[in-house]
Design a protein around this motif. Structure first.
Motif, PDB file in Angstrom:
ATOM      1  N   LEU A  60       3.882   2.027   0.124  1.00  0.00           N
ATOM      2  CA  LEU A  60       4.151   2.094  -1.288  1.00  0.00           C
ATOM      3  C   LEU A  60       2.829   2.218  -1.993  1.00  0.00           C
ATOM      4  CD1 LEU A  60       7.100  -0.762  -1.344  1.00  0.00           C
ATOM      5  CD2 LEU A  60       7.220   1.726  -1.905  1.00  0.00           C
ATOM      6  N   ALA A  61       1.821   1.554  -1.850  1.00  0.00           N
ATOM      7  CA  ALA A  61       0.645   1.425  -2.581  1.00  0.00           C
ATOM      8  C   ALA A  61      -0.111   2.885  -2.535  1.00  0.00           C
ATOM      9  CB  ALA A  61      -0.269   0.493  -1.857  1.00  0.00           C
ATOM     10  N   ARG A  62       0.062   3.516  -1.654  1.00  0.00           N
ATOM     11  CA  ARG A  62      -0.380   4.805  -1.732  1.00  0.00           C
ATOM     12  C   ARG A  62       0.456   5.628  -2.397  1.00  0.00           C
ATOM     13  NH1 ARG A  62      -2.692   6.634   4.150  1.00  0.00           N
ATOM     14  NH2 ARG A  62      -4.476   5.216   4.451  1.00  0.00           N
ATOM     15  N   GLU A  63       1.264   5.613  -2.516  1.00  0.00           N
ATOM     16  CA  GLU A  63       2.319   6.347  -3.408  1.00  0.00           C
ATOM     17  C   GLU A  63       2.049   5.998  -5.022  1.00  0.00           C
ATOM     18  OE1 GLU A  63       6.651   6.273  -2.620  1.00  0.00           O
ATOM     19  OE2 GLU A  63       6.278   6.424  -0.793  1.00  0.00           O
ATOM     20  N   GLY A  65      -0.694   5.148  -5.906  1.00  0.00           N
ATOM     21  CA  GLY A  65      -2.290   5.427  -6.137  1.00  0.00           C
ATOM     22  C   GLY A  65      -3.083   4.171  -6.083  1.00  0.00           C
ATOM     23  N   ASP A  66      -2.463   3.024  -5.564  1.00  0.00           N
ATOM     24  CA  ASP A  66      -3.245   1.752  -5.481  1.00  0.00           C
ATOM     25  C   ASP A  66      -4.096   1.618  -4.574  1.00  0.00           C
ATOM     26  OD1 ASP A  66      -4.043  -0.991  -5.483  1.00  0.00           O
ATOM     27  OD2 ASP A  66      -2.060  -1.885  -5.012  1.00  0.00           O
ATOM     28  N   GLU A  67      -5.295   1.896  -4.564  1.00  0.00           N
ATOM     29  CA  GLU A  67      -6.360   1.987  -3.658  1.00  0.00           C
ATOM     30  C   GLU A  67      -6.946   0.325  -3.097  1.00  0.00           C
ATOM     31  OE1 GLU A  67      -9.488   4.437  -4.589  1.00  0.00           O
ATOM     32  OE2 GLU A  67      -8.290   6.069  -5.050  1.00  0.00           O
ATOM     33  N   ASP A  68      -6.878  -0.463  -3.949  1.00  0.00           N
ATOM     34  CA  ASP A  68      -6.848  -1.783  -3.606  1.00  0.00           C
ATOM     35  C   ASP A  68      -6.252  -2.303  -2.364  1.00  0.00           C
ATOM     36  OD1 ASP A  68      -9.131  -1.722  -5.444  1.00  0.00           O
ATOM     37  OD2 ASP A  68      -7.961  -2.710  -6.901  1.00  0.00           O
ATOM     38  N   SER A  69      -5.075  -2.222  -2.253  1.00  0.00           N
ATOM     39  CA  SER A  69      -4.034  -2.738  -1.358  1.00  0.00           C
ATOM     40  C   SER A  69      -4.470  -2.501   0.107  1.00  0.00           C
ATOM     41  CB  SER A  69      -2.693  -2.099  -1.560  1.00  0.00           C
ATOM     42  OG  SER A  69      -2.083  -2.764  -2.724  1.00  0.00           O
ATOM     43  N   GLU A  70      -5.186  -1.115   0.246  1.00  0.00           N
ATOM     44  CA  GLU A  70      -5.542  -0.909   1.687  1.00  0.00           C
ATOM     45  C   GLU A  70      -6.731  -1.855   2.240  1.00  0.00           C
ATOM     46  OE1 GLU A  70      -6.370   2.764   4.660  1.00  0.00           O
ATOM     47  OE2 GLU A  70      -5.848   3.190   2.285  1.00  0.00           O
ATOM     48  N   SER A  71      -7.678  -2.023   1.318  1.00  0.00           N
ATOM     49  CA  SER A  71      -8.868  -2.978   1.581  1.00  0.00           C
ATOM     50  C   SER A  71      -8.284  -4.690   1.578  1.00  0.00           C
ATOM     51  CB  SER A  71      -9.771  -2.747   0.837  1.00  0.00           C
ATOM     52  OG  SER A  71      -9.369  -3.169  -0.500  1.00  0.00           O
TER      53      SER A  71
END
Length: 141
Positions: A60-63, A65-71
């Motif tokens: 969902l974060a990638r969809e 465009g939330d790059e902070d969620s991955e880290s």
């Protein structure tokens, strides 16, 4: 804390989050849940559910465009693995084996950067130091 434990936990957390969005996800999840099932069986089902929830959050974060969620997810899993390693150091060899099996499934260059970069530099006199964790463009005149 032993730096090897910290490095192993960092690698495990980053690897798992990186693989959450790949076709290798199921085997990665099964390997790590199996590790918990072997060393902390009471927590294994909860860990499996948390991996699935983390994967859903990441997608969902990638969809969005939330790059902070991955880290953030990588840091969360690094902490969990680190605590497991501190509680039961004998997990380390099995974890290394699992990570070795998963490493061919890692993308050549992940779409999003995950992890940490530590740099140290010293300059003296008229010396200059330029450091970058990624692209760096320097124009001097």
């Amino acid at each position: 804390m032993d730096p090897q434990i910290a490095d192993l936990a960092r690698t495990a957390g980053t690897t798992m989050v990186t693989l959450m969005a790949t076709s290798a996800w199921e085997s990665a999840r099964d390997g790590m849940v199996g590790l918990w099932r072997r060393f902390q069986p009471a927590r294994a089902d909860g860990i499996a559910e948390e991996y699935e929830a983390g994967r859903a959050d990441l997608l969902l974060a990638r969809e969005a465009g939330d790059e902070d969620s991955e880290s953030e997810l990588a840091a969360e899993w690094q902490g969990r693995v680190r605590r497991l390693l501190l509680a039961q150091p004998e997990v380390a060899d099995e974890l290394r084996r699992i990570l070795d099996e998963l490493s061919p499934a890692l993308p050549e260059s992940p779409p999003h950067s995950v992890g940490e970069i530590h740099m140290k530099a010293e300059a003296s006199g008229s010396g200059r130091v330029y450091q970058a964790g990624r692209d760096q463009h320097i124009t001097e005149r």
